[in-house]
Design an enzyme around this catalytic site. Structure first.
Site, PDB file in Angstrom:
ATOM      1  N   GLU A  79       9.937 -18.280  -2.284  1.00  0.00           N
ATOM      2  CA  GLU A  79       8.535 -18.172  -1.838  1.00  0.00           C
ATOM      3  C   GLU A  79       8.254 -19.197  -0.750  1.00  0.00           C
ATOM      4  O   GLU A  79       8.697 -20.344  -0.835  1.00  0.00           O
ATOM      5  CB  GLU A  79       7.593 -18.413  -3.019  1.00  0.00           C
ATOM      6  CG  GLU A  79       7.494 -17.195  -3.925  1.00  0.00           C
ATOM      7  CD  GLU A  79       6.650 -17.470  -5.162  1.00  0.00           C
ATOM      8  OE1 GLU A  79       6.653 -18.608  -5.640  1.00  0.00           O
ATOM      9  OE2 GLU A  79       5.993 -16.537  -5.635  1.00  0.00           O
ATOM     10  N   ASP A 101       1.425   0.839  14.220  1.00  0.00           N
ATOM     11  CA  ASP A 101       2.383   1.037  13.128  1.00  0.00           C
ATOM     12  C   ASP A 101       3.523   1.904  13.665  1.00  0.00           C
ATOM     13  O   ASP A 101       3.369   3.111  13.828  1.00  0.00           O
ATOM     14  CB  ASP A 101       1.651   1.720  11.960  1.00  0.00           C
ATOM     15  CG  ASP A 101       2.575   2.046  10.805  1.00  0.00           C
ATOM     16  OD1 ASP A 101       3.799   1.842  10.932  1.00  0.00           O
ATOM     17  OD2 ASP A 101       2.067   2.522   9.772  1.00  0.00           O
ATOM     18  N   THR A 141       8.471  -0.118   9.245  1.00  0.00           N
ATOM     19  CA  THR A 141       9.487  -0.097   8.200  1.00  0.00           C
ATOM     20  C   THR A 141      10.810  -0.459   8.870  1.00  0.00           C
ATOM     21  O   THR A 141      10.928  -0.445  10.096  1.00  0.00           O
ATOM     22  CB  THR A 141       9.646   1.297   7.572  1.00  0.00           C
ATOM     23  OG1 THR A 141      10.011   2.217   8.608  1.00  0.00           O
ATOM     24  CG2 THR A 141       8.361   1.766   6.913  1.00  0.00           C
ATOM     25  N   LYS A 154      13.778   3.590   8.602  1.00  0.00           N
ATOM     26  CA  LYS A 154      13.662   4.934   9.190  1.00  0.00           C
ATOM     27  C   LYS A 154      14.557   4.987  10.426  1.00  0.00           C
ATOM     28  O   LYS A 154      15.760   4.812  10.277  1.00  0.00           O
ATOM     29  CB  LYS A 154      12.189   5.245   9.437  1.00  0.00           C
ATOM     30  CG  LYS A 154      11.400   5.303   8.111  1.00  0.00           C
ATOM     31  CD  LYS A 154       9.931   5.632   8.278  1.00  0.00           C
ATOM     32  CE  LYS A 154       9.235   5.599   6.921  1.00  0.00           C
ATOM     33  NZ  LYS A 154       7.766   5.796   7.040  1.00  0.00           N
ATOM     34  N   ARG A 169      15.878  -0.639   3.088  1.00  0.00           N
ATOM     35  CA  ARG A 169      14.503  -0.243   2.778  1.00  0.00           C
ATOM     36  C   ARG A 169      13.624  -1.492   2.802  1.00  0.00           C
ATOM     37  O   ARG A 169      13.780  -2.375   1.961  1.00  0.00           O
ATOM     38  CB  ARG A 169      14.446   0.430   1.414  1.00  0.00           C
ATOM     39  CG  ARG A 169      13.096   0.988   1.039  1.00  0.00           C
ATOM     40  CD  ARG A 169      13.241   2.112   0.064  1.00  0.00           C
ATOM     41  NE  ARG A 169      13.943   3.212   0.698  1.00  0.00           N
ATOM     42  CZ  ARG A 169      13.338   4.269   1.265  1.00  0.00           C
ATOM     43  NH1 ARG A 169      12.043   4.386   1.240  1.00  0.00           N
ATOM     44  NH2 ARG A 169      14.049   5.215   1.838  1.00  0.00           N
TER      45      ARG A 169
HETATM   46  C1  LIG Z   1       6.765   5.433   6.212  1.00  0.00           C
HETATM   47  C2  LIG Z   1       5.513   4.897   6.804  1.00  0.00           C
HETATM   48  C3  LIG Z   1       4.838   3.815   6.235  1.00  0.00           C
HETATM   49  C4  LIG Z   1       5.127   3.286   4.853  1.00  0.00           C
HETATM   50  O1  LIG Z   1       6.354   2.833   4.610  1.00  0.00           O
HETATM   51  P1  LIG Z   1       6.848   2.628   3.081  1.00  0.00           P
HETATM   52  O2  LIG Z   1       8.080   1.858   3.304  1.00  0.00           O
HETATM   53  O3  LIG Z   1       7.036   3.990   2.517  1.00  0.00           O
HETATM   54  O4  LIG Z   1       5.798   1.850   2.377  1.00  0.00           O
HETATM   55  C5  LIG Z   1       3.762   3.286   6.902  1.00  0.00           C
HETATM   56  N1  LIG Z   1       3.353   3.802   8.065  1.00  0.00           N
HETATM   57  C6  LIG Z   1       3.956   4.867   8.633  1.00  0.00           C
HETATM   58  C7  LIG Z   1       3.448   5.391   9.924  1.00  0.00           C
HETATM   59  C8  LIG Z   1       5.045   5.461   8.011  1.00  0.00           C
HETATM   60  O5  LIG Z   1       5.602   6.548   8.550  1.00  0.00           O
END
Ligand SMILES: *Cc1c(COP(=O)(O)O)cnc(C)c1O
Length: 437
Positions: free
Chosen positions: A56, A203, A229, A232, A238
């Protein structure tokens, strides 16, 4: 050599399920655009004893002792993230994309301010739950308004964004999407945010790999805070990360810890560092451009078969098609595709006449198949199989025939993260009931 030799002894049931999932990921065509294959090096880093350590705080400011190596790992991940994306500051501790977004809003919206409003893209228009959709806590902890895409072009309707921004006066405007097949104009969002005195959160969860590889414009110069993230198109473990301008560094760090999280997942941070180094290569640039070319090839072929595409095509890694143009619902199409070894998800399309649990669309994409090395000619074949599978959705024999062809193609392109011997395809044909014996 037997896979997972230790787990096979201590927990054969989980070992067997993992092995079947490995076979499934190997032999199916992964068309889900939010999924990918992490490299063996990323998987190795994820499966280390770093998972045992509590840390932490931030490097050199921790609450537990024994951090000399953890600090070095986290600092490397931060330096690599900053260098790759050209950002002033990076926080690599968010557990995933959703908590990264909560942290971004928390950082930018002062606790005592009267203005707790966020303006984001509506879920049915391609936005994410955490952009203020009604079932997400982001619309409970903040008050949320949503903008839309244009009904004709399916492009982000900037007149709507600006009108809602002027009327609603949000503290934060969120851009970025989970189901939007076109380039996002971050500069235009920044202009609107500046006009109404809002902060801009971009995002880039879906497109981080495209941004890293130069296949999509970067939000970093325009947004106060960029969230992402790591699993992806970036092809990491992850997890999540946040980039921001220097002026928000302290607020972002405090929002992540102690604001929202406890100890960082150090094995994930190490795996992220590995992935960020992989993404900072010419190979990865080629990957990012190849996946766009592949998505375009698939889109062209679908269009030539009379399939209706949201916005009429794609500029990125993702395609949304209207299954009604093949006479099916989105769910019927996705189920038929799954039986044919083509893995996708049913998805709402803008102005969908059907409900969210049984939508009209199917969302597909090229990131995972491109990571396996498939090219445009293969994508044309995949598009033909998609159309054939949806048309033959009542015919299990035809679907099984396509599935066999898909398996043959997938065997020719083993995915990253898999080492020989390849999984036994017979594992996929075993009755689920056998797992219990
Ligand atoms: C996948 C995604 C998230 C969330 O990611 P998690 O790892 O599933 O919490 C947030 N914003 C966008 C645009 C996404 O495509």
């Amino acid at each position: 050599m037997e896979r997972h030799p230790h787990m096979r002894v201590t927990d054969p049931v989980i070992a067997s399920l993992v092995e079947r999932e490995e076979a499934r990921q190997f032999y199916t065509a992964k068309l889900i655009p939010s999924e990918n294959y992490a490299s063996t090096a990323v998987l190795e880093a994820s499966a280390t004893v770093l998972t045992n350590k509590y840390s932490e705080g931030y490097a050199r400011k921790r609450y537990y002792e024994g951090q000399q190596f953890i600090d070095a790992i986290e600092e490397l991940a931060i330096d690599r993230a900053k260098a790759l994306f050209g950002a002033d500051h990076a926080n690599v501790q968010p557990y995933s994309g959703s908590p990264a977004n909560l942290a971004a809003y928390t950082a930018l919206i002062a606790k005592k301010s009267d203005n707790q409003r966020i303006l984001g893209m509506g879920l049915p228009h391609g936005g994410h739950l955490t952009h203020g959709w009604k079932v997400s806590v982001t619309s409970r902890f903040f008050s949320a308004e949503q903008y839309a895409v244009d009904e004709q072009t399916h492009l982000i309707d900037f007149d709507d964004v600006r009108a809602k921004a002027l009327a609603f006066r949000p503290a934060v405007i969120v851009c970025g999407a989970s189901a939007y097949p076109r380039i996002i104009d971050f500069a235009r969002f920044a202009e609107i945010a500046a006009e109404v005195g809002a902060r801009l959160v971009a995002d880039m969860a879906h497109i981080a790999g495209l941004v890293a590889g130069g296949a999509h414009p970067s939000p970093v110069p325009y947004a106060d805070v960029v969230t992402s993230t790591s699993h992806k198109t970036l092809r990491g473990p992850r997890g999540g990360l946040i980039l921001c301008k220097a002026e928000h560094a302290r607020a972002v760090d405090r929002a992540v810890f102690p604001g929202l999280q406890g100890g960082p997942h150090n094995h994930t941070v190490a795996a992220l560092a590995v992935a960020l180094q992989e993404a900072d290569t010419d190979d990865f640039k080629r990957y990012a451009h190849a996946l766009v070319a592949n998505a375009k090839a698939m889109a062209e072929q679908l269009l030539s078969q009379g399939v209706r595409l949201v916005s009429g095509g794609t500029d990125n890694h993702l395609i949304l098609f209207d299954a009604a143009s093949l006479g099916a619902t989105g769910k019927e199409a996705a189920v038929a595709m799954d039986k044919a070894g083509l893995e996708a998800n049913a998805n709402s399309i803008p102005f969908d006449p059907r409900g969210p649990f049984d939508p009209s669309g199917v969302r597909i994409g090229s990131p995972a198949l491109t990571a396996r090395g498939l090219g445009p000619a293969d994508m044309v074949q995949i598009a033909n199989w998609i159309v054939a599978a949806v048309r033959a959705r009542e015919d299990d024999t035809a679907l099984a025939g396509i599935c066999a062809d898909v398996r043959e193609m997938m065997t020719a392109y083993p995915p990253p993260g898999f080492e020989k011997p390849w999984p036994d395809p017979a594992l996929l044909d075993t009755d689920r009931a056998l797992l219990d014996t």
